[in-house]
Design an enzyme around this catalytic site. Sequence first.
Site, PDB file in Angstrom:
ATOM      1  N   CYS A 186      14.537  10.829   5.188  1.00 16.53           N
ATOM      2  CA  CYS A 186      14.698  10.448   6.598  1.00 16.53           C
ATOM      3  C   CYS A 186      16.130  10.633   7.079  1.00 16.53           C
ATOM      4  CB  CYS A 186      14.258   8.999   6.807  1.00 16.53           C
ATOM      5  SG  CYS A 186      12.499   8.728   6.544  1.00 16.53           S
ATOM      6  N   LYS A 242       0.865  -1.174   0.000  1.00 17.74           N
ATOM      7  CA  LYS A 242       0.000   0.000   0.000  1.00 17.74           C
ATOM      8  C   LYS A 242       0.908   1.233   0.000  1.00 17.74           C
ATOM      9  CE  LYS A 242      -2.799   3.410   1.031  1.00 17.74           C
ATOM     10  NZ  LYS A 242      -2.282   4.800   1.097  1.00 17.74           N
ATOM     11  N   GLU A 294      12.333  16.852  13.594  1.00 19.17           N
ATOM     12  CA  GLU A 294      12.608  16.659  12.173  1.00 19.17           C
ATOM     13  C   GLU A 294      11.809  17.674  11.357  1.00 19.17           C
ATOM     14  OE1 GLU A 294      13.120  12.905   9.185  1.00 19.17           O
ATOM     15  OE2 GLU A 294      11.323  12.921  10.431  1.00 19.17           O
ATOM     16  N   GLU A 301      11.124   1.814   9.670  1.00 20.55           N
ATOM     17  CA  GLU A 301      12.146   2.847   9.481  1.00 20.55           C
ATOM     18  C   GLU A 301      11.422   4.173   9.598  1.00 20.55           C
ATOM     19  OE1 GLU A 301      13.967   5.802   7.656  1.00 20.55           O
ATOM     20  OE2 GLU A 301      13.921   4.499   5.893  1.00 20.55           O
TER      21      GLU A 301
END
Length: 478
Positions: free
Chosen positions: A281, A174, A380, A247
């Site tokens: 990331c 997905k 972040e 992750e």
Amino acid sequence: MTVLPDIKNFINGRWQPAAGQFQPRNPATQEPIANVADSSEADIDAAVQAAREAFGSWKRLNPTVRAGYLHRIGDAVAAREQELARAITLEMGKTIGESTGEVQKLATAFHYYAEEATRVNGEIIPNDTDGFTSMVVHEPIGVVGAITPWNYPLELIGWKLCASLAAGCTIVVKPSEYSPVSAAALFECIDSADLPAGVANLVLGSRGPGPMLVAHPGIDKLAFTGSTATGTAIAKNIPTAKPLSMELGGSCPMIVTDKADVPMAVKGAARRGFRNAGQICIAINRIYVHQDVYADFVDGLTAAVAAMKTGNGMDPATDVGPMTTPDGVDKVEAHVKDAVGNGAVVTTGGGRVASLAPGNFYEPTVISDCTPAMLIMHEETFGPVVGIMPYADLDEAIDLANGTEAGLAAYVYTQDLAQSFDLGRRLDFGNVAVNNVDAGIMNAPYGGRKGSGYGYEHGKEGLHGYLQLKHVRIQHGA
């Protein structure tokens, strides 16, 4: 009127529509780019059932035969490189050069894991009693559910799909609602390789299908890449005990010591801080620079970033494309406002690009004189912005680098060998890159610590994440 293409699910070897549709938009222009299947619970059920039925034969298939399928898919990806690259740029905005590189690395992943499929070895364990032999063998986990993000829409599908298929698992993918077109193009490559029906399935959709797949009782393992917040929510909502690999977010630091080659450090920060508009990331988010080289570093990075051209990713001259989502631009804007309001200095950039409206464009931005309390130095940002602060003591810089929940990647620039090994040991991250900014390579394990997730992709470890161990103890006579 432009007729938009219809993008369908790929379930049990067939392209199938869903009852609903949604329209993703080009982030550079805000124009709709396709009519995409919006999957229902019935579609998820059908995909999982197809994967379950295919697993019985796929897991028993000789690994060299599975390898042959993966090689053929890799060849198909390489043959359609430009088409796949254009799909990536159209739907999520990165430059066409970066998209092309992503497709090339995807093809490499298929070929790499094709070879790893034939290198899954067990072992013989000595017994303390004569007449027994113990074997430890690896077996595939089963049906994998993979939920993938939009920032590397094909690579992050590929890492999961290649490794799981090589291991003998089947999969239901997905992808993000922001990147369905490239995912469908990849599954066209899979279809062209005549992969057995049900081994790899694609379900598309906006908000609903992801949670449906997470909660589905027919999934034996879930593999996820995305934000820490979403990963935490997924972990809390898994209905039964099953393997997970995640992750998650980065907020990655960079330390520039007094022994660094400053021009080299500037070049690295410019690349890893602003590639893919900072939407990686492992992007450099916060930089700690020794006070003796601080001014030179800030001046150098400011000049390098100021020279970057912002524009539509389809233009080969563009260095930084649009951000993928409006929410992402809002977050960047909030982080910059917070830093400036608390005394930091914007040395270049610092605002939306009005001339490129209504696209999701934000200027590549460097912020100096930051402090640890500023959002950009502990959250972040996930956009084309880096924060920089000076330090006097290396122990302080290490503590600041380690002082968040992030543990994915860290970067170091120093020409001192002792500092290289000391920082490599003391930085609490799954990946540490010294004097370079490429924290991951295909044949080495890649994964995070702390709030950045668990489990590994890349390397043999990536494949072993889709295997489980079995001990077979045979008595054959004293």
